[in-house]
Design a protein around this motif. Sequence first.
Motif, short mmCIF file in Angstrom:
data_model
loop_
_atom_site.label_atom_id
_atom_site.label_comp_id
_atom_site.label_asym_id
_atom_site.label_seq_id
_atom_site.Cartn_x
_atom_site.Cartn_y
_atom_site.Cartn_z
N MET A 92 0.84 -1.18 0.00
CA MET A 92 0.00 0.00 0.00
C MET A 92 0.89 1.25 0.00
N LYS A 93 0.47 2.26 -0.75
CA LYS A 93 1.21 3.50 -0.80
C LYS A 93 1.13 4.22 0.54
N ARG A 94 2.14 5.06 0.80
CA ARG A 94 2.23 5.71 2.10
C ARG A 94 2.27 7.23 1.94
N LEU A 95 1.42 7.93 2.70
CA LEU A 95 1.39 9.37 2.75
C LEU A 95 1.82 9.79 4.16
N VAL A 96 2.74 10.75 4.23
CA VAL A 96 3.20 11.26 5.52
C VAL A 96 3.02 12.76 5.54
N CYS A 97 2.43 13.26 6.61
CA CYS A 97 2.27 14.70 6.82
C CYS A 97 3.16 15.11 7.98
N LEU A 98 3.98 16.13 7.76
CA LEU A 98 4.86 16.65 8.81
C LEU A 98 4.23 17.92 9.37
N PHE A 99 4.09 17.96 10.68
CA PHE A 99 3.54 19.15 11.30
C PHE A 99 4.24 19.40 12.61
N SER A 100 4.55 20.66 12.89
CA SER A 100 5.36 21.01 14.05
C SER A 100 4.70 20.70 15.38
N ILE B 141 8.18 6.66 1.46
CA ILE B 141 7.08 7.63 1.44
C ILE B 141 6.74 7.96 -0.02
N ASP B 142 5.48 7.73 -0.39
CA ASP B 142 5.04 8.03 -1.75
C ASP B 142 4.56 9.47 -1.90
N CYS B 143 4.02 10.03 -0.84
CA CYS B 143 3.53 11.41 -0.87
C CYS B 143 3.86 12.06 0.47
N PHE C 164 5.74 12.41 -4.48
CA PHE C 164 5.01 13.67 -4.59
C PHE C 164 5.23 14.48 -3.32
N PHE C 165 5.50 15.76 -3.49
CA PHE C 165 5.64 16.67 -2.36
C PHE C 165 4.53 17.69 -2.47
N TYR C 166 3.61 17.67 -1.51
CA TYR C 166 2.43 18.53 -1.52
C TYR C 166 2.58 19.58 -0.43
N ILE C 167 2.53 20.86 -0.81
CA ILE C 167 2.58 21.94 0.16
C ILE C 167 1.20 22.58 0.20
N LYS C 168 0.58 22.57 1.37
CA LYS C 168 -0.66 23.31 1.52
C LYS C 168 -0.24 24.74 1.80
#
Length: 162
Positions: free
Chosen positions: A1-9, A86-88, A113-117
């Motif tokens: 399964m693909k993996r999405l990781v969100c980094l938040f302080s 990490i895929d995204c 993929f690198f997604y910046i909100k």
Amino acid sequence: MKRLVCLFSSISSDIYFRDMFLVPYYIGLKHNYSVSLVYHGKKGEKDSLYKGVQMIPLHYKGGYDCFSFLSEWYFCWYILKNAKNIDCLVRFHFSYQTAIIGWIYKKVNPKGFFYIKGDGYGAWLALFREKSWFKGTSKRDQKCWPVKWKNRIIRFILNKMC
């Protein structure tokens, strides 16, 4: 399964109802990713699971504020170790730290993929500003060629990173 990781302080008790949690959660649902939220955690804090999202605290030493540049190096270290898996990668708030983390991620995993909100502030605004990055409110500073060149260099770097 693909993996999405969100980094938040830092996270708070209402994180589950805010965009820092909901954006990665819904992207994961839509594209069938396993989702992890990596954040600065307190000593002794354990991994947890909420609605299928794995909450991973990063423990760091020192009395740095969670938004300081030095505390962001722990995210860089995490990305260096885990980027291939990490895929995204999702990051909120465009800043110098976000640009550095994204650059490291894309160097280690160019197909990811690198997604910046883009809750833009600070560095993001330098792409559109004509005045100095630090100074420049006076006419003397605006005519100063090092100030103009500094702004052009910052804009060039940020444009390339975007």
